[in-house]
Scaffold this motif. Structure first.
Motif, PDB file in Angstrom:
ATOM      1  N   LEU A   1      66.477  63.853  57.337  1.00 14.93           N
ATOM      2  CA  LEU A   1      66.732  65.084  58.088  1.00 14.93           C
ATOM      3  C   LEU A   1      65.535  66.029  58.102  1.00 14.93           C
ATOM      4  CD1 LEU A   1      70.404  65.868  56.975  1.00 14.93           C
ATOM      5  CD2 LEU A   1      69.634  64.792  59.095  1.00 14.93           C
TER       6      LEU A   1
ATOM      7  N   SER B   1      76.107  63.756  61.346  1.00 11.21           N
ATOM      8  CA  SER B   1      74.976  64.235  60.541  1.00 11.21           C
ATOM      9  C   SER B   1      75.419  65.264  59.509  1.00 11.21           C
ATOM     10  CB  SER B   1      73.892  64.834  61.450  1.00 11.21           C
ATOM     11  OG  SER B   1      73.306  63.835  62.265  1.00 11.21           O
TER      12      SER B   1
ATOM     13  N   ASN C   1      65.212  60.813  62.937  1.00 11.50           N
ATOM     14  CA  ASN C   1      65.216  61.664  61.740  1.00 11.50           C
ATOM     15  C   ASN C   1      66.606  61.734  61.108  1.00 11.50           C
ATOM     16  OD1 ASN C   1      62.476  62.279  62.331  1.00 11.50           O
ATOM     17  ND2 ASN C   1      63.146  63.928  63.710  1.00 11.50           N
ATOM     18  N   GLN C   2      67.215  60.578  60.989  1.00  8.23           N
ATOM     19  CA  GLN C   2      68.581  60.474  60.471  1.00  8.23           C
ATOM     20  C   GLN C   2      68.621  59.518  59.275  1.00  8.23           C
ATOM     21  OE1 GLN C   2      71.663  61.865  61.133  1.00  8.23           O
ATOM     22  NE2 GLN C   2      72.402  60.613  59.435  1.00  8.23           N
TER      23      GLN C   2
ATOM     24  N   THR D   1      67.073  66.548  64.685  1.00  6.23           N
ATOM     25  CA  THR D   1      67.699  65.253  64.384  1.00  6.23           C
ATOM     26  C   THR D   1      68.787  64.986  65.414  1.00  6.23           C
ATOM     27  OG1 THR D   1      67.313  65.293  61.990  1.00  6.23           O
ATOM     28  CG2 THR D   1      69.187  64.012  62.755  1.00  6.23           C
TER      29      THR D   1
END
Length: 399
Positions: free
Chosen positions: A381, A145, A373-374, A348
């Motif tokens: 994000l 991330s 949420n990626q 995330t």
């Protein structure tokens, strides 16, 4: 009669001696030619030269968060074609890479380097930012991330100094701006870039993927990274610290700043590789209470939290095999977690279970991704979405 015989024998031996002398001379000439060729090869190595290479990559993806994609049974697309130029001219080292995607073409990196000694070197140009685990804090095609916040495999325009011995590595870098020249760089589209950079402030009322109304450019950024390697029986441990601090040039005469810090460890033991990293970052705009920043890459804009803490934990196992053209299989599981976002933004996470396949010049990633949420896994994000899944196979030929 004896006199004639002696003359004949003498002539025979003379002829043989002459032939032997001729063969010796010819052998000497061949040796001289080989020596000259070897000297030419060595001279060419010393003088250096530029080697061209590249790759063509393709991708299949099945996405459970896209009804159209899943109804079709996934999509098979062209990913990227790239050209690389690497080598030496005199005492200078040069490296550059350009990429063509379906939707954009971009400079990946381009720099000129010089070796001050066996342990010290410098680079100038668009170079990889020294931060965290290098060269990547990940094993999969999707990175961690951190990549989507500009803290993994990022490239900017500036100067790098590196000291590297058997046990220690120190990187000191200064970046004047991003790879596109900053807020007023001469580019047609600021989101057309390989690595993520902050390009604006996400104002209230704007959509997550909108182009920024208030533009921002990174400038005068300093990076410091130190890593120490401990040699163990059958393996090694690398422990490192990273710091980054820079200014933000904001449209309209405002100013801002940004910073990031990370601590990491890399353990190699036999065929096993373990990567651990914790990172913290923050963006600040003078006179504004900012919760989200605008970033750009891959021909679109996205939003990231203005501050957050990220954790990365990855493990991989490399297995040499003999299966036709396949020579190695690397099994891995990469995990990323982003927390402590401002406001009410949700956390995330991304988990990638996969395998990398080496078969001569063909390299393939087979990934199964579960994320929430990626970016590129049905989210962002700054989102508050569901848990999504993606099967991804990316393969390419390198030349």
């Amino acid at each position: 009669m004896k006199t004639k015989l002696a003359i004949v024998i003498g002539m025979i031996f003379s002829a043989a001696a002459a032939a032997q002398t001729s063969e010796i001379e010819e052998l000497k000439q061949r040796i001289d030619e080989l020596e000259k060729r070897q000297q030419a090869v060595e001279q060419e190595k010393d003088e250096g030269g530029i080697t061209l290479g590249g790759a063509a990559r393709f991708q299949y993806s099945y996405e459970d968060y896209s009804d159209d994609n899943s109804d079709r049974g996934g999509d098979f697309d062209f990913d990227v074609f790239r050209l690389d130029a690497n080598g030496k001219i005199g005492d200078l080292t040069l490296s550059a890479q350009y990429r063509w995607y379906q939707y954009m073409d971009v400079l990946h990196h381009a720099w000129v380097g010089y070796d001050f000694s066996d342990t010290q070197s410098g680079q100038i140009g668009v170079t990889q930012v020294p931060f965290g685990i290098l060269p990547y804090a990940s094993h999969s095609f999707f990175f961690s991330s951190n990549f989507y916040t500009g803290l993994e495999d990022d490239y900017d325009m500036g100067l790098n100094y590196k000291f590297e011995s058997k046990r220690n590595r120190l990187d000191v870098a200064f970046y004047k701006n991003d790879e596109q020249g900053g807020i007023d760089g001469y580019v047609s589209e600021r989101s057309d870039r390989y690595s993520y950079d902050v390009l604006g402030v996400r104002l209230e009322g704007e959509g997550t993927y909108d182009a920024p109304s208030l533009e921002v450019g990174e400038t005068n950024t300093f990076n410091l990274r130190y890593a120490h390697t401990l040699e163990l029986d059958g393996g090694s441990v690398e422990l490192g610290l990273s710091g980054q601090f820079g200014e933000l040039e904001v449209d309209g005469g405002m100013d801002g700043d940004h910073w990031a810090a990370a601590v990491h460890g890399v353990i190699n033991y036999g065929a096993w590789n373990l990567q651990l990293q914790a990172s913290d970052y923050e963006y600040d705009i003078d006179g504004m209470d900012v919760e989200q920043m605008v970033v750009g890459a891959y021909a679109f804009y996205d939003s990231i939290p203005a501050e957050a803490i990220t954790y990365t934990a990855n493990i991989a196992y490399s297995l040499p095999v003999k299966m036709g053209p396949v020579t190695n299989l690397t099994f891995y599981n990469d995990y990323s977690l982003m927390t402590d976002k401002p406001g009410e933004l949700d956390d995330t996470f991304m988990n990638v279970t996969g395998m990398a396949i080496s078969a001569g010049a063909l390299y393939t990633y087979v990934d199964f991704v579960v994320a929430e949420n990626q970016p590129f896994i049905g989210g962002t994000l700054v989102g508050s979405g569901d848990t999504n899944k993606r099967v991804n196979i990316n393969f390419g030929y390198y030349f």
